[in-house]
Scaffold this motif. Structure first.
Motif, PDB file in Angstrom:
ATOM      1  N   UNK A  49     -34.548  -4.498  21.745  1.00 39.37           N
ATOM      2  CA  UNK A  49     -33.462  -3.914  22.539  1.00 39.37           C
ATOM      3  C   UNK A  49     -32.103  -4.228  21.925  1.00 39.37           C
ATOM      4  N   UNK A  50     -31.968  -5.392  21.279  1.00 36.26           N
ATOM      5  CA  UNK A  50     -30.698  -5.725  20.607  1.00 36.26           C
ATOM      6  C   UNK A  50     -30.437  -4.772  19.442  1.00 36.26           C
ATOM      7  N   UNK A  51     -31.476  -4.520  18.643  1.00 34.01           N
ATOM      8  CA  UNK A  51     -31.318  -3.570  17.530  1.00 34.01           C
ATOM      9  C   UNK A  51     -31.022  -2.166  18.047  1.00 34.01           C
ATOM     10  N   UNK A  52     -31.671  -1.753  19.126  1.00 34.15           N
ATOM     11  CA  UNK A  52     -31.413  -0.431  19.700  1.00 34.15           C
ATOM     12  C   UNK A  52     -29.993  -0.333  20.237  1.00 34.15           C
ATOM     13  N   UNK A  53     -29.496  -1.440  20.804  1.00 34.88           N
ATOM     14  CA  UNK A  53     -28.129  -1.415  21.350  1.00 34.88           C
ATOM     15  C   UNK A  53     -27.103  -1.118  20.260  1.00 34.88           C
ATOM     16  N   UNK A  54     -27.321  -1.617  19.055  1.00 36.14           N
ATOM     17  CA  UNK A  54     -26.391  -1.330  17.946  1.00 36.14           C
ATOM     18  C   UNK A  54     -26.362   0.157  17.622  1.00 36.14           C
ATOM     19  N   UNK A  55     -27.549   0.788  17.573  1.00 33.24           N
ATOM     20  CA  UNK A  55     -27.600   2.223  17.286  1.00 33.24           C
ATOM     21  C   UNK A  55     -26.962   3.021  18.415  1.00 33.24           C
ATOM     22  N   UNK A  56     -27.222   2.633  19.646  1.00 30.57           N
ATOM     23  CA  UNK A  56     -26.633   3.355  20.772  1.00 30.57           C
ATOM     24  C   UNK A  56     -25.115   3.211  20.782  1.00 30.57           C
ATOM     25  N   UNK A  57     -24.616   2.030  20.443  1.00 32.49           N
ATOM     26  CA  UNK A  57     -23.164   1.832  20.416  1.00 32.49           C
ATOM     27  C   UNK A  57     -22.528   2.656  19.317  1.00 32.49           C
ATOM     28  N   UNK A  58     -23.222   2.780  18.170  1.00 28.92           N
ATOM     29  CA  UNK A  58     -22.706   3.593  17.065  1.00 28.92           C
ATOM     30  C   UNK A  58     -22.578   5.049  17.475  1.00 28.92           C
ATOM     31  N   UNK A  59     -23.606   5.580  18.125  1.00 33.87           N
ATOM     32  CA  UNK A  59     -23.557   6.971  18.566  1.00 33.87           C
ATOM     33  C   UNK A  59     -22.478   7.146  19.635  1.00 33.87           C
ATOM     34  N   UNK A  60     -22.389   6.187  20.591  1.00 31.16           N
ATOM     35  CA  UNK A  60     -21.374   6.290  21.640  1.00 31.16           C
ATOM     36  C   UNK A  60     -19.967   6.254  21.053  1.00 31.16           C
ATOM     37  N   UNK A  61     -19.719   5.410  20.055  1.00 28.79           N
ATOM     38  CA  UNK A  61     -18.406   5.355  19.419  1.00 28.79           C
ATOM     39  C   UNK A  61     -18.084   6.653  18.700  1.00 28.79           C
ATOM     40  N   UNK A  62     -19.100   7.246  18.055  1.00 32.38           N
ATOM     41  CA  UNK A  62     -18.867   8.510  17.355  1.00 32.38           C
ATOM     42  C   UNK A  62     -18.539   9.615  18.340  1.00 32.38           C
ATOM     43  N   UNK A  63     -19.213   9.636  19.481  1.00 34.54           N
ATOM     44  CA  UNK A  63     -18.914  10.644  20.496  1.00 34.54           C
ATOM     45  C   UNK A  63     -17.525  10.424  21.074  1.00 34.54           C
ATOM     46  N   UNK A  64     -17.161   9.173  21.324  1.00 37.70           N
ATOM     47  CA  UNK A  64     -15.850   8.879  21.890  1.00 37.70           C
ATOM     48  C   UNK A  64     -14.732   9.233  20.927  1.00 37.70           C
TER      49      UNK A  64
END
Length: 432
Positions: A49-64
């Motif tokens: 889940x920690x590794x997945x959180x990094x990918x999710x944060x990357x996508x969220x930052x790109x969308x923002x």
């Protein structure tokens, strides 16, 4: 201190052996399961889940940031982007989803803008809702990236294998316990006067115990046979000189001395007859299915024809049980004769408990003191000073023969005070 634990333990050998078999297996299952749960449900799920959180944060930052390549990044990371459902504002998971607890906790710690995690709508692709400057977005990923897939399979396999091996071990254990059970049955049957076929088998120790039992049974049977032959032989050989003495006395002139000698000869003949009866007590007849009510009724009727009156108390209902009728009649006859000799009223009561048969013989005689009742059951014991001799005294074998027959049946004979008649009460209890 551990008395309550002993009371809870199984009484039988099968139960205790099963307990010895199951306790280590169950303990091992609990310990191993705890370690597996600790690793899969916490450590592995937390790392993934920690590794997945990094990918999710990357996508969220790109969308923002409004970057056009946000969908390309999401596609490369195998993350689907969609508008968040308006009603999804809190975490959702099924009750048995234990890995979801750790996954949700890690995502909330690593993603500051996390709104909700939906692990229910689509089990294979959970939905994570994140708050961005563009609004709430829903990111869907494969569940295998959040926690180990099907972690319960290892537990199921371990439990199934444990049950299978327990069943296999039980089969082997049962085969090892069968010879012990057969030895126990043979010993119990011999204690009840029956000789069953027994061949030692099983482990070396069980075979040794079996051979020791056979040797002991053979020695006991030899001793019983020797005693029976000795008593029978002595009694039989003494009849011849007694007959000659009786014949010689009958040819003499009548007188006080001759009458006294004739009484002595008659007493010796009664003594020898009792010896023979005691010797024959070892030769028990075979068990047959018989109604005990009919047995005691026939016995009382036969005694009534001989002038012996017995009050009979019978249960309302009877039933067929396995008894040795001739041996039981001989035992009851001795007890009734003993009661009739020292009392004026004799009562025979039959009770039929679920697992035994109880014959109670009571009289209104002087009874036997409690301190001397054990002595009264010893062969040739004569408690003349404690009993009434108006009707003649015995030779001290009546109660001994009755007890011997009871023990050969696997039962017991006990003496007590008669609450109803005030004399002696003899209870003959035989197992069914």
């Amino acid at each position: 201190m551990f008395g309550w634990l002993k009371r809870m333990m199984p009484r039988g050998l099968y139960g205790r052996a099963a307990l010895i078999l199951l306790v280590p297996i169950i303990t091992l299952q609990i310990v191993v399961s705890g370690q597996i749960l600790q690793r899969y449900f916490r450590e592995v799920a937390a790392q993934m889940s920690t590794a997945l959180a990094l990918d999710l944060q990357l996508v969220a930052d790109a969308v923002a940031a409004g970057e056009g390549r946000a969908r390309g990044i999401a596609a490369a990371l195998k993350i689907d982007i969609a508008m968040a459902p308006p009603g999804l504002l809190r975490d959702q998971r099924v009750l048995y989803d234990l890995t979801g607890i750790e996954a949700i906790a890690v995502l909330r710690r690593e993603l500051p803008g996390l709104v909700a995690v939906d692990l229910v709508s689509n089990w294979r692709r959970p939905m994570i809702v994140i708050d961005t400057q563009e609004g709430n977005i829903a990111l869907s990923v494969a569940r295998s990236r959040m926690s180990a897939s099907n972690p319960h399979q290892l537990l199921v396999l371990m439990v199934a294998l444990g049950l299978f091996m327990t069943w296999v071990a039980y089969l082997f254990l049962r085969n090892q316990l069968k010879p012990i059970k057969r030895l126990s049955d043979a010993a119990e049957a011999f204690g009840k006067g029956r000789v069953v076929t027994y061949h030692p088998s099983g482990a070396t120790e069980v075979r040794s115990a079996g051979h020791a039992f056979l040797d002991m049974r053979a020695r006991i049977e030899g001793m019983i046979e020797q005693r029976t032959l000795m008593l029978s032989g002595v009694s039989h050989d003494l009849r011849t000189p007694l007959t000659r003495m009786k014949l010689g006395l009958s040819m003499l002139d009548e007188g006080p001395e001759v009458e006294a000698l004739l009484r002595d000869v008659a007493e010796m003949e009664a003594l020898l007859a009792t010896f023979l009866d005691f010797a024959r007590s070892e030769a028990l007849d075979d068990p047959v299915a018989i109604d005990p009510i009919a047995l005691v009724q026939a016995l009382v009727d036969d005694l009534a024809r001989g002038g012996v009156r017995v009050d009979l108390v019978l249960p309302a209902r009877g039933g067929t049980v396995m008894l040795r009728p001739q041996a039981v009649r001989r035992c009851l006859t001795n007890l009734i004769s003993n009661a009739q000799r020292y009392g004026t009223t004799v009562r025979l009561t039959l009770n039929l408990p679920p697992r035994s048969i109880r014959f109670s013989i009571e009289d209104d005689g002087p009874g036997i003191p409690a301190a001397r009742r054990a002595e009264a059951l010893v062969p040739f014991a004569r408690l003349d000073e404690a009993r009434n001799q108006d009707k003649g005294s015995g030779v001290g074998l009546g109660l001994a023969i009755a007890r011997d027959i009871a023990q050969r049946h696997g039962g017991s004979l006990s003496l007590s005070d008669s609450a109803a008649l005030g004399g002696l009460r003899a209870d003959l209890v035989l197992p069914r």
